[in-house]
Design an enzyme around this catalytic site. Structure first.
Site, PDB file in Angstrom:
ATOM      1  N   GLU A 486       0.833  -1.198   0.000  1.00  0.00           N
ATOM      2  CA  GLU A 486       0.000   0.000   0.000  1.00  0.00           C
ATOM      3  C   GLU A 486       0.870   1.253   0.000  1.00  0.00           C
ATOM      4  O   GLU A 486       1.578   1.529   0.969  1.00  0.00           O
ATOM      5  CB  GLU A 486      -0.902  -0.010   1.250  1.00  0.00           C
ATOM      6  CG  GLU A 486      -1.673   1.289   1.455  1.00  0.00           C
ATOM      7  CD  GLU A 486      -2.270   1.404   2.856  1.00  0.00           C
ATOM      8  OE1 GLU A 486      -2.848   2.464   3.148  1.00  0.00           O
ATOM      9  OE2 GLU A 486      -2.142   0.456   3.643  1.00  0.00           O
ATOM     10  N   ASP A 559      -1.227  -1.080   5.932  1.00  0.00           N
ATOM     11  CA  ASP A 559      -1.164  -0.573   7.298  1.00  0.00           C
ATOM     12  C   ASP A 559      -2.145  -1.327   8.198  1.00  0.00           C
ATOM     13  O   ASP A 559      -3.167  -1.841   7.742  1.00  0.00           O
ATOM     14  CB  ASP A 559      -1.504   0.918   7.331  1.00  0.00           C
ATOM     15  CG  ASP A 559      -0.439   1.764   6.636  1.00  0.00           C
ATOM     16  OD1 ASP A 559       0.678   1.251   6.446  1.00  0.00           O
ATOM     17  OD2 ASP A 559      -0.742   2.918   6.271  1.00  0.00           O
ATOM     18  N   ASP A 561      -4.490  -0.467  10.096  1.00  0.00           N
ATOM     19  CA  ASP A 561      -5.589   0.411  10.492  1.00  0.00           C
ATOM     20  C   ASP A 561      -6.812   0.071   9.657  1.00  0.00           C
ATOM     21  O   ASP A 561      -6.812  -0.886   8.874  1.00  0.00           O
ATOM     22  CB  ASP A 561      -5.184   1.880  10.328  1.00  0.00           C
ATOM     23  CG  ASP A 561      -4.745   2.215   8.908  1.00  0.00           C
ATOM     24  OD1 ASP A 561      -4.949   1.378   8.000  1.00  0.00           O
ATOM     25  OD2 ASP A 561      -4.198   3.315   8.695  1.00  0.00           O
ATOM     26  N   ASP A 563      -8.186   1.671   7.133  1.00  0.00           N
ATOM     27  CA  ASP A 563      -7.951   1.795   5.692  1.00  0.00           C
ATOM     28  C   ASP A 563      -7.167   0.605   5.156  1.00  0.00           C
ATOM     29  O   ASP A 563      -7.447   0.101   4.066  1.00  0.00           O
ATOM     30  CB  ASP A 563      -7.182   3.095   5.405  1.00  0.00           C
ATOM     31  CG  ASP A 563      -8.080   4.330   5.500  1.00  0.00           C
ATOM     32  OD1 ASP A 563      -9.311   4.166   5.372  1.00  0.00           O
ATOM     33  OD2 ASP A 563      -7.553   5.428   5.709  1.00  0.00           O
TER      34      ASP A 563
END
Length: 706
Positions: A486, A559, A561, A563
């Protein structure tokens, strides 16, 4: 001395054994032939009759008994069926049909009940008179179940009385107590056990599957039973089917009854926003079939028989791209299709060709084929006819040849009338479905052009790959890995952290296209999706060849998180929908980067200076543990993204095979996984909202980072 003699005799036996074996192998006389009579053949080769001796075969036995009850309902006798899975492992099926005949069959001089349960190829479904259209036609269902049961009890209400009979592994007799382990006395004969009210009829069968036959891990599936019961209730409108599962701590009862028939079935099966109403395509026709029939002298004579074929199809198109097609013959599911499905699809294509004439929707040189018409379609195809020709006792494929022509004619006539309708509301729906087929045709051509371009390229040459791919030196073999990373910020760190010998990197920009909502054409136009498919190098969709994949592992690295979780979900959707064999082969993984890092200021001997944790509860436990042991540490670092790590940290925690943690993405139930992807990523918002709302009440508030 005794030991020496024993050894010598063993040695002699070993030397002479090959000669004896060769001599025995040359013997092939009439005495070597084994004649299996009656139900012995079923017990010797059960898979020939029920497909297997695992859960599938166990369920097939249950279908045989249930289908006999359903055939009575189809014939207009009895409107309810009760099925019970008992705690002792037995299965009970009861119907309110006419009851198995209890009088004497003249040729065998046995009662009808004993004939049905002990004689292969015996029943009321061979000739005319008893049934017009049934699922059973070979006359082996009840007798096969009986042969493969350690005990079977049957009760029949008929002629004002209740009649009973028991069997042990196919042989009639009397048990002196409950259950299959009770004492058994062989002996033929139907017992009269009570009286019934006038007009009361029906059959009750209770049996215990024989564990000498079925594998230990074979278990009855309540889920499959409920699916079959629901399906049958759709196919026989008004029939009530009750299923009781008494095997658990709490008994569970489920009842199915649908008055709308296969129209309700299509509504139940369809996914996405409908663009047409549920259409019913119905009709009847006749054909002549030459079959061998018994004459007065008991000889089989080829005879031309007039057959009636009833066709009933329910179909709907939605804005989805998947095809859901179920087919049935006399309410028996044919999962592998057959001549009726061939006729249905042939009629569809002909009807669309006729409907598109004069509409100017198709450009010159364009054509609509079967795959274009099937896109987004949900259909239930049912036909009824006497003595259908199935391929094998499992009845998965219909083979009656004239059915194709007749079904195609009826479907073409009925659907053409809809597509050419002059009514305003109907014309609008017809226009939408024809436009959908035309768009599918254009998307198919674009996808084919894309595949042809892909085939012309050498997948092993990095020059043909996207320039942003950072390939490894060895991109061939099971050891190679492709990290889909990402963002460009994480790419720079990952470049320094990777082992360039076998680890390749492909950065993606943000969130890729949600391919569950998009067409194939839109997916191929998306730069990120096209790059991933190109780099994997094995094609996409039906043409995907897992053996051509350039990397042994595909690893999503995003990541830790929300997202990042969304990106992993979008990537999983892409691979499940267009490169599913990679998922099924267990070659898709998700990297698990840490959330926190402890730096110890006074590590004890043998302890690492840096300790990583991967969740908040783990972080709290580790902090408490270190404090209790008197080990000091600096303020723990919380990673908000991969870019916050340096190369050494990323290598040690996420990329180095010796230390990293990966989650393998697997598919145990393909149909269930497809339903979940459609629920979470599809076009239908209402079920997803309901799922989210229900999940909100299960959320632990302490886990929310506020």
């Amino acid at each position: 001395m005794p030991d020496s003699q024993s050894t010598a005799s063993q040695s002699t036996a070993k030397k002479s054994a090959p000669g004896k074996a060769a001599q025995a192998g040359r013997e092939y006389e009439a005495k070597n032939l084994l004649v299996l009579e009656g139900l012995e053949a079923v017990r010797k080769r059960p898979a020939m009759y029920i497909g297997s001796t695992d859960t599938r075969g166990l369920m097939h036995c249950l279908w045989e008994i249930i289908d006999n009850a359903v055939d009575e309902a189809l014939a207009g006798f009895g409107r309810h069926i009760d099925v019970r899975l008992n705690a002792d492992g037995s299965i009970h099926v009861a119907d309110a049909g006419r009851g198995i005949p209890v009088d004497i069959e003249p040729r065998t001089h046995l009662t009808g009940v004993e004939v049905v349960f002990t004689k292969l190829h015996a029943g009321g479904k061979f000739g005319a008179g008893s049934y017009t259209a049934t699922g059973g036609l070979h006359g082996v269902g009840a007798s096969v179940v009986n042969a493969l049961s350690s005990r079977l009890d049957v009760e029949v209400d008929r002629n004002g009385h209740t009649w009973a009979m028991s069997f042990q592994r196919g042989k009639p007799g009397v048990f002196d107590g409950p259950g299959p382990s009770a004492g058994f006395t062989p002996g033929s004969g139907l017992r009269k056990t009570g009286r019934t009210a006038k007009g009361v009829t029906g059959t009750r069968v209770t049996y215990w599957p024989d564990r000498q036959i079925f594998l230990k891990q074979a278990q009855l599936s309540a889920e499959q039973l409920l699916d079959r019961a629901r399906q049958t209730s759709f196919l026989v409108p008004g029939l009530r089917i009750t299923v009781n599962d008494d095997r658990g701590e709490e008994p569970v009862e489920t009842t199915f009854q649908h008055e709308g028939g296969i129209s309700e079935f299509v509504d139940f099966l369809s996914v996405g926003e409908p663009i047409t109403d549920v259409l019913r395509l119905q009709g009847s026709d006749h054909f002549v079939e030459t079959v061998p029939e018994l004459d007065e002298n008991g000889a089989m004579t080829p005879t031309d028989v007039d057959r009636r074929l009833d066709v009933d199809v329910a179909v709907r198109w939605s804005n989805n791209f998947d095809t859901v097609e179920r087919s049935f013959v006399n309410i028996i599911a044919t999962p592998k299709g057959g001549t009726h499905v061939q006729g249905f699809e042939r009629g569809l294509v002909r009807a669309f060709a006729a409907g598109l004439e004069g509409t100017r929707l198709l450009k010159s040189g364009e054509e609509v084929i079967k795959d274009d018409v099937l896109e987004g379609m949900t259909a239930v195809v049912t036909v009824r006819l006497p003595e259908p020709q199935f391929e094998g006792q499992t009845k998965e494929v219909l083979g009656t040849p004239p059915v194709t022509r007749l079904v195609a004619r009826i479907v073409e006539s009925e659907l053409t009338e809809f597509l050419k309708s002059t009514k305003a509301a109907t014309r609008a729906q017809a226009r939408l479905v024809m436009e959908k087929a035309v768009n599918a045709s254009r998307t198919r051509l674009a996808a084919r052009a894309h595949r042809e371009n892909q085939r012309r390229k050498n997948a092993l040459e990095s020059s043909s790959m996207p320039p942003k791919l950072k390939d490894c030196r060895n991109a061939d073999g099971e050891r190679s890995e492709l990290f889909i990373v990402e963002g460009d910020s994480a790419l720079g760190t990952a470049l320094r952290a990777r082992n360039s010998e076998f680890q390749a990197l492909l950065p993606i920009r943000g969130k890729i296209l949600n391919v569950q909502k998009a067409s194939v054409g839109d997916m191929l136009k998306n730069a990120e999706c096209a790059s991933i498919i190109q780099v994997v190098g094995a094609g996409s969709g039906k043409t995907f060849d897992v053996d051509q994949a350039r990397y042994g592992k595909i690893i999503f690295m995003a990541d830790a998180d929300s997202d990042g979780a969304h990106i992993r979900c979008l990537l999983a959707t892409l691979f499940f929908r267009y490169m599913r064999p990679m998922v099924e082969a267990g070659r898709i993984f998700s990297a698990v980067p840490p959330l926190h890092r402890f730096e110890l200021t006074n590590p004890k001997k043998g302890m690492e200076k840096y300790i990583y944790t991967y969740s908040d509860p783990e972080y709290q436990r580790k902090a408490a543990e270190l404090t209790k042991k008197g080990i000091h540490f600096k303020e723990p670092q919380r990673y908000k993204g991969l870019g916050e790590m340096d190369a050494d940290q990323l290598a040690d925690t996420t990329m180095n095979p010796r230390h990293r943690l990966l989650r393998r993405i697997t598919v145990d139930d393909a149909a269930g996984a497809a339903d979940v992807f459609e629920l979470l990523m599809g076009n239908n918002v209402a079920p997803r909202k309901e799922f989210i709302v229900e999940g909100a009440y299960q959320l632990d508030e302490d886990r929310i980072d506020v």
